[in-house]
Design a protein around this motif. Structure first.
Motif, PDB file in Angstrom:
ATOM      1  N   HIS A 198       5.723  -1.257  22.704  1.00 14.76           N
ATOM      2  CA  HIS A 198       5.143   0.083  22.591  1.00 14.76           C
ATOM      3  C   HIS A 198       6.150   1.090  23.158  1.00 14.76           C
ATOM      4  CE1 HIS A 198       1.075  -1.507  21.793  1.00 14.76           C
ATOM      5  NE2 HIS A 198       1.479  -2.501  22.566  1.00 14.76           N
ATOM      6  N   PRO A 199       6.426   2.161  22.435  1.00 13.09           N
ATOM      7  CA  PRO A 199       7.330   3.170  22.996  1.00 13.09           C
ATOM      8  C   PRO A 199       6.596   3.984  24.064  1.00 13.09           C
ATOM      9  CG  PRO A 199       6.627   3.792  20.776  1.00 13.09           C
ATOM     10  CD  PRO A 199       5.958   2.490  21.086  1.00 13.09           C
ATOM     11  N   ASP A 238      22.393   0.826  44.079  1.00 15.70           N
ATOM     12  CA  ASP A 238      22.451   0.045  42.842  1.00 15.70           C
ATOM     13  C   ASP A 238      21.072  -0.338  42.305  1.00 15.70           C
ATOM     14  OD1 ASP A 238      21.682  -1.792  44.707  1.00 15.70           O
ATOM     15  OD2 ASP A 238      23.157  -3.314  44.155  1.00 15.70           O
ATOM     16  N   SER A 239      20.057   0.436  42.633  1.00 17.56           N
ATOM     17  CA  SER A 239      18.739   0.110  42.068  1.00 17.56           C
ATOM     18  C   SER A 239      17.872   1.359  41.916  1.00 17.56           C
ATOM     19  CB  SER A 239      18.007  -0.929  42.925  1.00 17.56           C
ATOM     20  OG  SER A 239      17.714  -0.397  44.194  1.00 17.56           O
ATOM     21  N   VAL A 240      16.982   1.292  40.949  1.00 20.24           N
ATOM     22  CA  VAL A 240      16.028   2.382  40.714  1.00 20.24           C
ATOM     23  C   VAL A 240      14.635   1.801  40.463  1.00 20.24           C
ATOM     24  CG1 VAL A 240      17.609   4.103  39.711  1.00 20.24           C
ATOM     25  CG2 VAL A 240      16.586   2.362  38.232  1.00 20.24           C
ATOM     26  N   ALA A 241      13.630   2.639  40.664  1.00 20.67           N
ATOM     27  CA  ALA A 241      12.273   2.295  40.227  1.00 20.67           C
ATOM     28  C   ALA A 241      11.955   3.250  39.078  1.00 20.67           C
ATOM     29  CB  ALA A 241      11.278   2.468  41.361  1.00 20.67           C
ATOM     30  N   VAL A 242      11.543   2.688  37.951  1.00 18.84           N
ATOM     31  CA  VAL A 242      11.248   3.504  36.770  1.00 18.84           C
ATOM     32  C   VAL A 242       9.750   3.421  36.493  1.00 18.84           C
ATOM     33  CG1 VAL A 242      11.683   3.793  34.301  1.00 18.84           C
ATOM     34  CG2 VAL A 242      13.544   3.065  35.818  1.00 18.84           C
ATOM     35  N   THR A 243       9.121   4.586  36.356  1.00 19.63           N
ATOM     36  CA  THR A 243       7.691   4.634  36.053  1.00 19.63           C
ATOM     37  C   THR A 243       7.504   5.130  34.629  1.00 19.63           C
ATOM     38  OG1 THR A 243       7.304   5.216  38.361  1.00 19.63           O
ATOM     39  CG2 THR A 243       5.438   5.476  36.861  1.00 19.63           C
ATOM     40  N   PHE A 244       6.603   4.482  33.904  1.00 18.54           N
ATOM     41  CA  PHE A 244       6.306   4.873  32.519  1.00 18.54           C
ATOM     42  C   PHE A 244       4.911   5.479  32.453  1.00 18.54           C
ATOM     43  CE2 PHE A 244       9.312   1.370  32.264  1.00 18.54           C
ATOM     44  CZ  PHE A 244      10.260   1.891  31.407  1.00 18.54           C
ATOM     45  N   LEU A 303      11.698  -4.904  28.441  1.00 17.67           N
ATOM     46  CA  LEU A 303      12.125  -3.600  27.919  1.00 17.67           C
ATOM     47  C   LEU A 303      13.171  -3.871  26.838  1.00 17.67           C
ATOM     48  CD1 LEU A 303      12.628  -1.564  31.225  1.00 17.67           C
ATOM     49  CD2 LEU A 303      10.520  -2.040  29.993  1.00 17.67           C
ATOM     50  N   ARG A 304      13.254  -2.966  25.884  1.00 24.64           N
ATOM     51  CA  ARG A 304      14.168  -3.189  24.769  1.00 24.64           C
ATOM     52  C   ARG A 304      14.945  -1.926  24.444  1.00 24.64           C
ATOM     53  NH1 ARG A 304      11.668  -4.617  18.898  1.00 24.64           N
ATOM     54  NH2 ARG A 304      10.833  -2.510  19.084  1.00 24.64           N
ATOM     55  N   ARG A 305      16.199  -2.103  24.077  1.00 25.44           N
ATOM     56  CA  ARG A 305      16.973  -0.987  23.522  1.00 25.44           C
ATOM     57  C   ARG A 305      17.960  -1.548  22.513  1.00 25.44           C
ATOM     58  NH1 ARG A 305      22.136   0.444  26.873  1.00 25.44           N
ATOM     59  NH2 ARG A 305      22.026   2.388  25.729  1.00 25.44           N
ATOM     60  N   VAL A 317       8.458  -0.956  25.453  1.00 24.21           N
ATOM     61  CA  VAL A 317       7.976  -1.808  26.543  1.00 24.21           C
ATOM     62  C   VAL A 317       6.956  -2.798  25.989  1.00 24.21           C
ATOM     63  CG1 VAL A 317       6.987  -1.840  28.865  1.00 24.21           C
ATOM     64  CG2 VAL A 317       8.173   0.215  28.071  1.00 24.21           C
ATOM     65  N   MET A 318       7.101  -4.062  26.349  1.00 26.07           N
ATOM     66  CA  MET A 318       6.141  -5.093  25.940  1.00 26.07           C
ATOM     67  C   MET A 318       5.052  -5.178  27.024  1.00 26.07           C
ATOM     68  SD  MET A 318       7.125  -9.021  25.000  1.00 26.07           S
ATOM     69  CE  MET A 318       8.479  -8.893  23.871  1.00 26.07           C
ATOM     70  N   PRO A 319       3.822  -5.485  26.661  1.00 21.89           N
ATOM     71  CA  PRO A 319       2.771  -5.587  27.685  1.00 21.89           C
ATOM     72  C   PRO A 319       3.110  -6.637  28.753  1.00 21.89           C
ATOM     73  CG  PRO A 319       1.812  -5.493  25.497  1.00 21.89           C
ATOM     74  CD  PRO A 319       3.291  -5.645  25.303  1.00 21.89           C
ATOM     75  N   PRO A 320       2.525  -6.500  29.947  1.00 20.56           N
ATOM     76  CA  PRO A 320       2.849  -7.416  31.048  1.00 20.56           C
ATOM     77  C   PRO A 320       2.524  -8.876  30.706  1.00 20.56           C
ATOM     78  CG  PRO A 320       1.571  -5.551  31.838  1.00 20.56           C
ATOM     79  CD  PRO A 320       1.561  -5.468  30.347  1.00 20.56           C
ATOM     80  N   THR A 321       3.429  -9.763  31.125  1.00 18.10           N
ATOM     81  CA  THR A 321       3.196 -11.211  30.983  1.00 18.10           C
ATOM     82  C   THR A 321       3.738 -11.893  32.223  1.00 18.10           C
ATOM     83  OG1 THR A 321       5.313 -11.540  29.883  1.00 18.10           O
ATOM     84  CG2 THR A 321       3.397 -11.332  28.451  1.00 18.10           C
ATOM     85  N   GLY A 322       3.541 -13.201  32.277  1.00 17.26           N
ATOM     86  CA  GLY A 322       4.104 -14.004  33.357  1.00 17.26           C
ATOM     87  C   GLY A 322       3.013 -14.684  34.152  1.00 17.26           C
TER      88      GLY A 322
END
Ligand code: FES
Length: 353
Positions: free
Chosen positions: A3-4, A16-22, A42-44, A98-103
């Motif tokens: 889903h975009p 060297d790190s970030v937190a990204v919120t959608f 995540l995909r690009r 973004v794909m829905p949460p899994t794991g």
């Protein structure tokens, strides 16, 4: 499946790190509600090539009807095609697939005593677990043993400190820095098997811990697993997730030398639809499916994330390596399609189970 989603915040955590919120629109709230510990892919696309990476959700799980918070932690990986983009280019307002949460590396909030040993960015899913557990299960306790190089390189320092302030009696924190002196009384150095085997019994009643969560680089997770085994902890209470497995790591099992049976055919069910295809020499069963079905689930293609999990309905497969499935899952007949090759002329996989 992807889903975009628009980026609503990019917060720098360390150099060297970030937190990204959608931003998750209301019609996708249920789709993006996560269980603490889960990740999203995540995909690009770069020059026509599709790049997928999985990142763990660091935000606490939010119960309905409140809107879920989709915030992931991303640490720069050397030459990382996605992490470099996330740190250097990604900005508020950008759209990312973004794909829905899994794991299945998850902790559902419940009463009990839980502990985690994490290294580096391995804190990300465990932060969500600890924050959700302490907020939702008033009787639960959580002990976090974290290792990093220096204070400056440590992700989510404020968030973890906040947990300590809010739950002083139920949250225990031990930090071990490998390249810096510290004031906690711990010597500097890595969290390896020997050190953990000595440290853990001094920190908490090891036998009474209901669940152990190990997350980070392969060496740390294997060391912690060995220490817990030495301390008599049953495998069923130990959960693990490995970040960044390098090819050629000694612990990675060798690629199965055995040739694919001549004329091998794969039958696979995906989203209720089945098909069958010849397996070509040298390809994984995921690649066989992807030639005909671009919607086949995958992210890392490296045996680490578990996104490509499938059930073996019939026939036999050999897995090159597996850092994602628990022993109970492989015993029950699940495999990682990205690491599987046919061992019998006919194999049937079900991605829907
Ligand atoms: S795609 Fe990640 S384990 Fe197969």
């Amino acid at each position: 499946m992807f889903h975009p989603l628009r980026v609503s915040e990019v917060e720098r955590l360390t150099d060297d790190s970030v937190a990204v919120t959608f931003a998750v629109p209301p019609e996708l709230h249920e789709t993006f509600r996560h269980t603490p510990g889960q990740h999203v892919a995540l995909r690009r696309f770069v020059a026509g090539e599709e790049i997928r990476r999985t990142y763990s959700i660091c935000a606490p799980a939010v119960a309905a009807p409140a809107a879920p918070v989709l915030r992931v932690g991303i640490r720069l990986v050397e030459d990382g095609a996605f992490s470099t983009y996330a740190l250097k280019e990604l900005a508020v307002g950008d759209a990312v697939d973004v794909m829905p949460p899994t794991g299945r590396f998850v902790l559902e909030p419940r009463a009990g005593h839980f502990a985690a040993v994490v290294g580096g960015s391995g804190i990300t899913p465990v932060l969500s677990m600890a924050a959700t557990l302490l907020a939702r299960a008033p009787e639960a306790r959580f002990c976090l043993i974290r290792g990093d190089r220096t204070v400056a390189s440590t992700m989510f320092l404020d968030e973890v400190a906040d947990l300590k302030d809010r739950y002083p009696d139920r949250f225990q924190l031990v930090t071990a820095l490998s390249r810096e002196e510290q004031q906690s009384g711990l010597d500097s150095g890595r969290l390896d098997r020997e050190r953990l085997a000595g440290l853990l019994p001094a920190l908490l009643p090891v036998a009474d811990v209901d669940g152990w969560f190990l997350c980070g680089p392969l060496g740390l997770v294997q060391g912690a697993e060995a220490a817990l085994k030495e301390l008599g902890v049953g495998r069923g209470r130990v959960h693990q997730e490995i970040f960044h497995v390098e090819d050629g790591t000694a612990a990675v099992s060798d690629r199965q030398a055995a040739a694919v049976p001549a004329g091998a055919v794969l039958t696979a069910t995906l989203d209720g639809r089945s098909g069958n295809w010849p397996v070509q020499e040298g390809e994984s069963l995921l690649e066989t499916v992807l030639r005909a079905r671009s919607d086949a689930p995958y992210a890392c293609k490296g045996g680490v994330c578990g996104t490509c999990r499938a059930f073996v309905v019939s026939g036999e497969v050999r897995m090159d390596r597996n850092f994602a499935l628990e022993p109970e899952e492989t015993d029950a007949g699940y495999v990682l399609a990205c690491q599987s090759r046919p061992a019998t002329p006919e194999v049937e996989l079900d991605f829907d189970r």
